[in-house]
Design an enzyme around this catalytic site. Sequence first.
Site, mmCIF file in Angstrom:
data_model
loop_
_atom_site.group_PDB
_atom_site.id
_atom_site.type_symbol
_atom_site.label_atom_id
_atom_site.label_comp_id
_atom_site.label_asym_id
_atom_site.label_seq_id
_atom_site.Cartn_x
_atom_site.Cartn_y
_atom_site.Cartn_z
ATOM 1 C CE LYS A 10 56.154 50.481 43.250
ATOM 2 N NZ LYS A 10 56.882 49.205 43.191
ATOM 3 N NE ARG A 53 64.088 47.345 47.381
ATOM 4 C CZ ARG A 53 62.891 47.869 47.173
ATOM 5 N NH1 ARG A 53 61.838 47.093 47.093
ATOM 6 N NH2 ARG A 53 62.755 49.165 47.044
HETATM 7 P P1 ADP Z 1 60.482 50.348 44.142
HETATM 8 O O1 ADP Z 1 60.369 51.821 44.435
HETATM 9 O O2 ADP Z 1 59.636 49.909 42.985
HETATM 10 O O3 ADP Z 1 60.260 49.494 45.354
HETATM 11 P P2 ADP Z 1 63.313 50.977 43.739
HETATM 12 O O4 ADP Z 1 63.223 52.103 42.785
HETATM 13 O O5 ADP Z 1 63.596 51.312 45.167
HETATM 14 O O6 ADP Z 1 61.994 50.060 43.658
HETATM 15 O O7 ADP Z 1 64.421 49.970 43.147
HETATM 16 C C1 ADP Z 1 65.078 48.985 43.938
HETATM 17 C C2 ADP Z 1 66.544 48.903 43.529
HETATM 18 O O8 ADP Z 1 66.661 48.347 42.233
HETATM 19 C C3 ADP Z 1 67.263 50.247 43.495
HETATM 20 O O9 ADP Z 1 68.582 50.086 43.976
HETATM 21 C C4 ADP Z 1 67.282 50.602 42.025
HETATM 22 O O10 ADP Z 1 68.323 51.437 41.683
HETATM 23 C C5 ADP Z 1 67.380 49.236 41.349
HETATM 24 N N1 ADP Z 1 66.654 49.246 40.066
HETATM 25 C C6 ADP Z 1 65.315 49.172 39.900
HETATM 26 N N2 ADP Z 1 65.004 49.179 38.603
HETATM 27 C C7 ADP Z 1 66.156 49.270 37.927
HETATM 28 C C8 ADP Z 1 66.478 49.317 36.516
HETATM 29 N N3 ADP Z 1 65.528 49.244 35.581
HETATM 30 N N4 ADP Z 1 67.770 49.432 36.153
HETATM 31 C C9 ADP Z 1 68.730 49.470 37.108
HETATM 32 N N5 ADP Z 1 68.508 49.402 38.453
HETATM 33 C C10 ADP Z 1 67.233 49.312 38.858
#
Ligand code: ADP
Length: 351
Positions: free
Chosen positions: A85, A238
């Site tokens: 997100k 993650r």
């Molecule tokens: P959230 O905000 O939903 O908790 P994050 O955006 O912080 O999740 O994502 C967690 C990790 O996973 C980050 O390092 C992000 O770059 C990686 N990540 C999440 N979704 C993807 C994706 N679709 N492709 C590549 N990396 C991703």
Amino acid sequence: MAIISSNVGDNDFSLQKKELRLVDSKIISEEKRNNNLNLARPVTLQEFIGQEKLKSSLKIAIDASIYRKEPLEHILLYGQPGLGKTTLAFLIAHEMNTKCRIATAPAIERPRDIVGLLLGLKEGEVLFIDEIHRLNRLTEELLYSAMEDFRLDLTMGANRGARCRTINLPKFTLIGATTKLASISPPLRDRFGISQKIEVYTNDELKQIIINFARLINLNLDDEASYNLAEMSRGTPRIALRLLRRVRDYAQVVNETNFISINLLTKALNSYQIDKKGLDSLDRQYLSFLNLNNIPTGLDSIAAGLGEDSSMIEFVIEPYLIQIGFLIRTHRGRLLTDLAKKYIDSENANF
Ligand code: ADP
């Protein structure tokens, strides 16, 4: 943390045996603050793996707003932690050629916090509020006119001396993220023009995310190892990336290599006490807790018993245990299956 001596391959190293928590709210907050993670964040929507339907509808909304020279509509993203997100909020800002300011709802305590955030925005910028379901009522009410009319209606003073003041805001886009859609009040939810669910990822998508990240950090994985890691990642990037980092530590310290074979992967995960089913110490605590209780148990009691966040338990730990046939949710509470009990008995030493 116990220090043990372990025989690893041909080498006899003294290795600090660690428990790796695949799901840990404290670690997640630290990771979010840690700039090193930016390395793992895709920079364009194209580099963002999976979520094809979501990406194409976002792309249409972004292109339409660029075409009309209007700010993008406010967007609500919901789904379990670690699905991307925050990453998407950055990507959307990047595609809009603007900046993304980040805040988390629990840190916006007083009305003046949200006023400060909104007044600090420039025309067209994105404000990302994580865990938006945790906004307090006063802050939320200030957001209503800010989102709808780009205006802040403030009341200064009290009682008879109270005066209303209106401040115009630059046109901005609010991106809210939540793991608990149902906890967002309808008036706030209705003010988001776009509301999108982020789904868990397939193993093939996770494998691709693992391979891309491995390339960035100069690691080489064999095909079986990357798929195996994907399978243990519970549909969550993650978790995949965290596992990969720990496997890299092990490979470099113990075997002095940047090549991860399936053999090395298994040894690394063993050393972090991740078992053959991909269960970590928190999963085992969860299973032991239910096993001892031996009656259907509610989510809140489990969260209190384990001292964990209930959304972590509900959205990350339990779906995996249900998927591997260890848990059922009944209307009276959570229950372990016979399969889980057999597993606990067979792995008794680890529980
Ligand atoms: P959230 O905000 O939903 O908790 P994050 O955006 O912080 O999740 O994502 C967690 C990790 O996973 C980050 O390092 C992000 O770059 C990686 N990540 C999440 N979704 C993807 C994706 N679709 N492709 C590549 N990396 C991703």
